[in-house]
Design a protein around this motif. Structure first.
Motif, PDB file in Angstrom:
ATOM      1  N   LEU A  37       0.839  -1.193   0.000  1.00 12.41           N
ATOM      2  CA  LEU A  37       0.000   0.000   0.000  1.00 12.41           C
ATOM      3  C   LEU A  37       0.876   1.244   0.000  1.00 12.41           C
ATOM      4  N   GLN A  41      -3.562   4.720  -0.242  1.00 15.47           N
ATOM      5  CA  GLN A  41      -4.158   3.382  -0.347  1.00 15.47           C
ATOM      6  C   GLN A  41      -4.418   2.778   1.030  1.00 15.47           C
ATOM      7  N   TYR A  79      -1.291  -7.235   3.867  1.00 19.81           N
ATOM      8  CA  TYR A  79      -1.068  -5.874   3.379  1.00 19.81           C
ATOM      9  C   TYR A  79       0.178  -5.305   4.053  1.00 19.81           C
ATOM     10  N   THR A  81       2.341  -1.732   4.555  1.00 25.44           N
ATOM     11  CA  THR A  81       2.405  -0.287   4.397  1.00 25.44           C
ATOM     12  C   THR A  81       3.432   0.269   5.371  1.00 25.44           C
TER      13      THR A  81
END
Length: 265
Positions: A37, A41, A79, A81
């Motif tokens: 991400l 996002q 995910y 990030t």
């Protein structure tokens, strides 16, 4: 042999860390996709989607029964990030793994596991491996129910800033240990003292200090004697007066400890 409460706590923390680390490794090993991400996002909408996914998966397993849990391929996404990896864990839990670093080198992993009884109920911190002296429970009370994304990010900031301060102290000891002598600090490294330098940080996410005092004491002359003067309120001595070093204070205000120390030592 008696075990102190601190030793018991450290042993317990180690067990929790090892268990969560294995669980996160298993989750990442079984993932079907890892999504990186960037910037916007990572947002509240995505976090809501992740929450929905973990509850849907938990409901699916509860309805299908143990015999059919593995029936059909299931999409498992993690995910990433910044310094965070977010995983969907068993039992409707969301796991966040924080990877800290210093000067481009990996330091430690930390974990935080969130859960909620249903998608509509507020999340709580189920367990974590954040050091006990960092205020994760206060942060949970302040942020988690109102802004879960901000909570997750803030915990990451707390951890990374703590590691930055700790590693700066470690490095300064390596580089200038023979010059600075003893160096004292609080557990979260937000108060650091040495004989002539005092640093105070505004809060636990600060990397650079905001209150700085650097003092230098003149070297006493050989064979000098201290004259004691009796006064009404006691005895005072003619001791050397320390001199402030504003250039060193300014350097420490804008540079990390190992760099700023060049202006002090």
């Amino acid at each position: 042999m008696d075990i102190s409460p601190l030793e018991f706590q450290l042993d317990s923390d180690k067990i929790i860390f090892e268990r969560l680390q294995k669980e996160f490794e298993a989750a990442r090993a079984s993932q079907t996709e890892e999504i990186y991400l960037d910037g916007e996002q990572w947002n509240d909408g995505l976090l809501a989607t992740i929450r929905e996914q973990v509850h849907m998966e938990a409901d699916r397993k509860a309805m299908s029964g143990d015999a059919d849990i593995s029936a059909g391929p299931q999409e498992k996404i993690t995910y990433k990030t910044g310094n965070k990896v977010i995983c969907c864990l068993e039992g409707a839990r969301i796991g966040i793994q924080y990877e800290t670093s210093f000067a481009g080198e990996h330091c430690e992993f930390y974990h935080c596991v969130l859960e909620s009884k249903s998608f509509l109920q507020r999340m709580t911190v189920l367990e974590h491996t954040v050091p006990f002296f960092l205020p994760i429970r206060e942060t949970e009370n302040d942020l988690l129910s109102s802004n879960a994304m901000k909570f997750i990010d803030h915990v990451g900031d707390l951890l990374q800033a703590y590691v930055d301060r700790r590693e700066q102290v470690r490095l300064i000891k390596e580089l200038y240990g023979n010059q600075i002598g003893e160096l004292y600090h609080s557990l979260p490294y937000h108060m650091i003292d040495k004989v002539t330098v005092s640093l105070r940080y505004t809060d636990l996410i600060s990397v650079l200090p905001t209150r700085i005092t650097v003092l230098a004491w003149p070297m006493p002359k050989k064979n000098s004697t201290v004259t004691l003067n009796r006064m009404e309120d006691g005895i005072s001595g003619n001791h050397p007066t320390p001199v402030r070093l504003p250039y060193a204070e300014e350097a420490l205000r804008t540079m990390s400890l190992p760099e700023g120390e060049n202006y002090v030592c």
